[in-house]
Design a protein around this motif. Structure first.
Motif, PDB file in Angstrom:
ATOM      1  N   ASN A  91       0.804  -1.225   0.000  1.00  0.00           N
ATOM      2  CA  ASN A  91       0.000   0.000   0.000  1.00  0.00           C
ATOM      3  C   ASN A  91       0.841   1.281   0.000  1.00  0.00           C
ATOM      4  O   ASN A  91       0.307   2.385   0.074  1.00  0.00           O
ATOM      5  CB  ASN A  91      -0.954  -0.009   1.209  1.00  0.00           C
ATOM      6  N   THR A  92       2.168   1.173  -0.100  1.00  0.00           N
ATOM      7  CA  THR A  92       3.057   2.335  -0.039  1.00  0.00           C
ATOM      8  C   THR A  92       3.059   3.077  -1.372  1.00  0.00           C
ATOM      9  O   THR A  92       3.347   2.492  -2.419  1.00  0.00           O
ATOM     10  CB  THR A  92       4.492   1.873   0.284  1.00  0.00           C
ATOM     11  N   VAL A  93       2.752   4.366  -1.327  1.00  0.00           N
ATOM     12  CA  VAL A  93       2.729   5.196  -2.535  1.00  0.00           C
ATOM     13  C   VAL A  93       4.161   5.425  -3.017  1.00  0.00           C
ATOM     14  O   VAL A  93       5.018   5.879  -2.264  1.00  0.00           O
ATOM     15  CB  VAL A  93       2.015   6.537  -2.276  1.00  0.00           C
ATOM     16  N   ILE A  94       4.402   5.091  -4.295  1.00  0.00           N
ATOM     17  CA  ILE A  94       5.733   5.258  -4.882  1.00  0.00           C
ATOM     18  C   ILE A  94       5.761   6.354  -5.946  1.00  0.00           C
ATOM     19  O   ILE A  94       6.814   6.705  -6.465  1.00  0.00           O
ATOM     20  CB  ILE A  94       6.258   3.937  -5.475  1.00  0.00           C
ATOM     21  N   GLY A  95       4.593   6.869  -6.269  1.00  0.00           N
ATOM     22  CA  GLY A  95       4.493   7.919  -7.273  1.00  0.00           C
ATOM     23  C   GLY A  95       3.057   8.373  -7.396  1.00  0.00           C
ATOM     24  O   GLY A  95       2.180   7.896  -6.663  1.00  0.00           O
ATOM     25  N   THR A  96       2.827   9.295  -8.315  1.00  0.00           N
ATOM     26  CA  THR A  96       1.477   9.799  -8.539  1.00  0.00           C
ATOM     27  C   THR A  96       1.266  10.026 -10.036  1.00  0.00           C
ATOM     28  O   THR A  96       2.223  10.164 -10.800  1.00  0.00           O
ATOM     29  CB  THR A  96       1.217  11.127  -7.797  1.00  0.00           C
ATOM     30  N   ILE A  97       0.002  10.091 -10.415  1.00  0.00           N
ATOM     31  CA  ILE A  97      -0.374  10.466 -11.777  1.00  0.00           C
ATOM     32  C   ILE A  97      -1.723  11.166 -11.689  1.00  0.00           C
ATOM     33  O   ILE A  97      -2.541  10.840 -10.826  1.00  0.00           O
ATOM     34  CB  ILE A  97      -0.408   9.251 -12.738  1.00  0.00           C
ATOM     35  N   CYS A  98      -1.914  12.141 -12.554  1.00  0.00           N
ATOM     36  CA  CYS A  98      -3.167  12.896 -12.491  1.00  0.00           C
ATOM     37  C   CYS A  98      -3.647  13.312 -13.869  1.00  0.00           C
ATOM     38  O   CYS A  98      -2.881  13.369 -14.825  1.00  0.00           O
ATOM     39  CB  CYS A  98      -3.009  14.132 -11.603  1.00  0.00           C
ATOM     40  N   LEU A  99      -4.932  13.594 -13.922  1.00  0.00           N
ATOM     41  CA  LEU A  99      -5.546  14.327 -15.013  1.00  0.00           C
ATOM     42  C   LEU A  99      -6.101  15.586 -14.372  1.00  0.00           C
ATOM     43  O   LEU A  99      -6.866  15.512 -13.404  1.00  0.00           O
ATOM     44  CB  LEU A  99      -6.669  13.517 -15.673  1.00  0.00           C
ATOM     45  N   TRP A 100      -5.717  16.735 -14.887  1.00  0.00           N
ATOM     46  CA  TRP A 100      -6.126  18.002 -14.302  1.00  0.00           C
ATOM     47  C   TRP A 100      -6.116  19.073 -15.382  1.00  0.00           C
ATOM     48  O   TRP A 100      -5.920  18.756 -16.560  1.00  0.00           O
ATOM     49  CB  TRP A 100      -5.241  18.356 -13.108  1.00  0.00           C
ATOM     50  N   GLN A 101      -6.322  20.317 -14.982  1.00  0.00           N
ATOM     51  CA  GLN A 101      -6.353  21.430 -15.938  1.00  0.00           C
ATOM     52  C   GLN A 101      -7.370  21.151 -17.054  1.00  0.00           C
ATOM     53  O   GLN A 101      -7.113  21.425 -18.214  1.00  0.00           O
ATOM     54  CB  GLN A 101      -4.967  21.692 -16.543  1.00  0.00           C
TER      55      GLN A 101
END
Length: 178
Positions: free
Chosen positions: A81-91
């Motif tokens: 469950n450890t977060v190693i990164g992120t990704i997003c859709l935004w703007q």
């Protein structure tokens, strides 16, 4: 015009990763990500200074999701469950047919193909589930790894948009029709 709600947050899976919503318990990992000097070289943001600041960032992300401003996933290896990164859709644009993709991965996890997995998953999600027509990315001119990932998935350099930005930023775009 798209009219979507992020109240039912989409959890996604790739071969090796789970893409899930951030929780308050992720504050230490978000601090590690947002205070990492190597990663900061490619991003236009100040370094995170404390766990409290990371917690405030998670709250900001949560509020943005609840107000349908963006989708922001924490990346975890399946079974951990450890977060190693992120990704997003935004703007998102006004009619919610265009969005920017943004991503980051702790250096210890780079070079394993993880980011290619999640970028592919988010492109598919954006075009099929959100019915986006266009996804774009702003990338530092010297961030060769990120540029190669974008080009692998068919993103094309928008030279006109790049000239409108700073000389150190490139804009890559992917249209649904491609």
């Amino acid at each position: 015009m798209n009219n979507f709600s992020f109240n039912s947050f989409p959890v996604l899976e790739t071969e090796a990763l789970l893409l899930r919503r951030l929780t308050p318990n992720d504050d230490k990992q978000i601090f590690l990500i947002r205070s990492n000097l190597i990663m900061a070289e490619h991003l236009d943001r100040p370094l995170c200074q404390s766990i409290e600041e990371a917690a405030q960032f998670i709250n900001k992300i949560t509020n943005g999701i609840e107000n349908n401003k963006w989708l922001y996933w924490g990346l975890t290896l399946k079974g951990d469950n450890t977060v190693i990164g992120t990704i997003c859709l935004w703007q998102f644009n006004e009619d919610k047919t265009t969005a920017e993709i943004g991503y980051e991965l702790l250096p210890d996890f780079q070079g394993h193909g993880y980011m290619q997995e999640v970028v592919n998953a988010i492109i598919n999600f954006g075009f099929t589930k959100l019915n986006l027509n266009n996804i774009y990315a702003e990338v530092a001119t010297y961030n060769i790894k990120s540029i190669k990932i974008l080009e692998k998935f068919g993103f094309k350099l928008n030279e006109f948009a790049a000239k409108e930005k700073s000389p150190n930023t490139l804009i890559y775009e992917l249209d649904k029709s491609i």
